[in-house]
Design a protein around this motif. Structure first.
Motif, PDB file in Angstrom:
ATOM      1  N   THR A  65       0.821  -1.210   0.000  1.00 16.87           N
ATOM      2  CA  THR A  65       0.000   0.000   0.000  1.00 16.87           C
ATOM      3  C   THR A  65       0.852   1.257   0.000  1.00 16.87           C
ATOM      4  O   THR A  65       0.609   2.200  -0.765  1.00 16.87           O
ATOM      5  CB  THR A  65      -0.931  -0.003   1.218  1.00 16.87           C
ATOM      6  OG1 THR A  65      -1.731  -1.193   1.198  1.00 16.87           O
ATOM      7  CG2 THR A  65      -1.830   1.210   1.209  1.00 16.87           C
ATOM      8  N   ALA A  82       1.248   4.001  -3.023  1.00 15.67           N
ATOM      9  CA  ALA A  82       0.924   5.408  -2.775  1.00 15.67           C
ATOM     10  C   ALA A  82       2.075   6.319  -3.195  1.00 15.67           C
ATOM     11  O   ALA A  82       1.853   7.393  -3.768  1.00 15.67           O
ATOM     12  CB  ALA A  82       0.601   5.613  -1.298  1.00 15.67           C
ATOM     13  N   GLN A  88      -1.449  -5.593  -7.981  1.00 19.34           N
ATOM     14  CA  GLN A  88      -1.624  -6.135  -6.635  1.00 19.34           C
ATOM     15  C   GLN A  88      -2.775  -7.134  -6.572  1.00 19.34           C
ATOM     16  O   GLN A  88      -2.710  -8.099  -5.795  1.00 19.34           O
ATOM     17  CB  GLN A  88      -1.862  -4.989  -5.650  1.00 19.34           C
ATOM     18  CG  GLN A  88      -0.626  -4.125  -5.435  1.00 19.34           C
ATOM     19  CD  GLN A  88      -0.851  -3.012  -4.434  1.00 19.34           C
ATOM     20  OE1 GLN A  88      -1.959  -2.828  -3.940  1.00 19.34           O
ATOM     21  NE2 GLN A  88       0.189  -2.250  -4.134  1.00 19.34           N
ATOM     22  N   ILE A  94      -3.213  -1.146  -8.680  1.00 24.31           N
ATOM     23  CA  ILE A  94      -4.303  -1.998  -8.188  1.00 24.31           C
ATOM     24  C   ILE A  94      -4.368  -3.295  -8.983  1.00 24.31           C
ATOM     25  O   ILE A  94      -4.554  -4.390  -8.421  1.00 24.31           O
ATOM     26  CB  ILE A  94      -5.644  -1.243  -8.252  1.00 24.31           C
ATOM     27  CG1 ILE A  94      -5.633  -0.074  -7.256  1.00 24.31           C
ATOM     28  CG2 ILE A  94      -6.807  -2.172  -7.958  1.00 24.31           C
ATOM     29  CD1 ILE A  94      -6.864   0.802  -7.322  1.00 24.31           C
TER      30      ILE A  94
END
Length: 374
Positions: free
Chosen positions: A272, A276, A302, A299
């Motif tokens: 995460t 970011a 992942q 996204i």
């Protein structure tokens, strides 16, 4: 005169109200609640003592955990060298040199390819922050003055929370000492680890030896599977996100891919944070459209990693519930910072596998005993 007139029959003892009678007289819900409360208090006290010891010995504990992690990662290399009849000491040294060579080589390559982009990125970050500021003030009911005060409060909070030079120097010395200790322990563990384990088993007798050997093998296989599987998954994540950043022409794609690779060793939280950072750099450098495309790529990668690669690579050997992982990573971070976040999950996975093996072994013994007596 009646001789029996002054005599009395045998007297009954008066009922006593001792602790046993008092306890037995309590309703069963009260007895159950008291028993469980006492057990929880004892467990909490034990965990608190373990936490205090872990805080005091955090550098040593992190060094030991990191050493075991690297030893499990390098064990296949050591085994292949030993099969080529390389002496144990030389095989251990070559394994460590291979690890250091890879780390130093990757770091030098990333620095040489991206050092010239840092100056350009600073200007792009300023422009991106200004665009973000204009977007916030034009969209939300926030004025420039309120945003300035908020930024200043955050800056002051970060400044007040920063460590002083003395504690910073002490922490740096602890980190260097832990690294040196870890390298020395890694050499001896690779060189003499198997003989040490055999020495431990020889000191045991009877069923305990078989149970310890079985639990030790299960824990070591779990640690090896975790270390190698995590490295493979982190490399695939870094490659996928790095390629997306290159296609989208986001600067510093290689350092961001390296951050993604390192973040892969901290489940959930690491991915995460790395995603970011990549999105923020894309926003600062190329604007919101590229940032949204970067977010979509992060996204997608992942999701593929979590739903396809991780079950395929990790199998069922190191599966932990996401809630357990979050708690373990948070606890490791609070105890030992970033290093604790790296080593907390493999420690939890190994402990779970060892306890599961012991439970299965005892259940098998109970079953065999019941079949023999039946």
């Amino acid at each position: 005169m009646d001789d029996d007139a002054g005599t009395t029959g045998p007297t009954r003892p008066a009922p006593t109200t001792g602790p046993r009678q008092t306890w037995a007289g309590l309703p069963w819900p009260v007895r159950t609640a008291v028993t469980w409360s006492a057990c929880l208090l004892v467990i909490a006290a034990g965990l608190w003592l373990l936490g205090q010891v872990a805080v005091l010995l955090a550098p040593l504990a992190v060094a030991l955990a990191g050493t075991l992690f690297l030893a499990a990662l390098l064990d296949p290399v050591l085994v292949r060298l030993r099969r080529l009849r390389v002496p144990a000491a030389l095989a251990a040294l070559l394994s460590i040199l291979l690890l250091l060579g890879i780390l130093v080589g990757v770091g030098a390559l990333v620095w040489n390819l991206t050092a010239s982009q840092f100056g350009e990125l600073s200007q792009q970050l300023d422009e991106g922050l200004q665009r973000s500021r204009d977007f916030v003030t034009s969209t939300l009911p926030v004025t420039d003055q309120q945003l300035d005060r908020l930024v200043e409060q955050v800056r002051q909070g970060l400044s007040s929370g920063a460590p002083d030079p003395v504690s910073g120097a002490r922490r740096a010395a602890e980190v260097v000492g832990s690294l040196l200790l870890g390298l020395v322990l890694l050499f001896f563990l690779l060189k003499d680890g198997r003989s040490m384990w055999r020495w431990v088993l020889r000191r045991m007798a009877g069923p305990r030896r078989d149970l310890t050997a079985e639990a030790g093998r299960a824990g070591w296989r779990t640690l090896g599977a975790y270390s190698r599987g995590t490295m493979i998954i982190a490399a695939i994540d870094a490659l996928g996100i790095g390629l997306a950043l290159v296609v989208l022409r986001v600067p510093l794609a290689l350092p961001l891919a390296l951050i993604t690779f390192l973040g892969g060793f901290v489940p959930i939280i690491g991915a995460t944070v790395a995603g970011a950072v990549a999105v923020l750099v894309a926003l600062a450098a190329n604007g919101p459209t590229t940032a949204l495309l970067t977010l979509a790529a992060v996204i997608a990668v992942q999701q593929i990693e979590g739903n396809l690669l991780e079950p395929l690579v990790m199998r069922r050997q190191v599966q932990l519930h996401p809630a357990v992982i979050l708690v373990v990573v948070t606890a490791g971070t609070l105890v030992a910072g970033v290093a604790g976040a790296f080593v907390s999950v493999p420690i939890a996975a190994v402990l779970w596998r060892v306890l599961d093996t012991v439970q299965r072994h005892r259940s098998g013994e109970v079953t065999r005993t019941a079949e023999a007596t039946g």
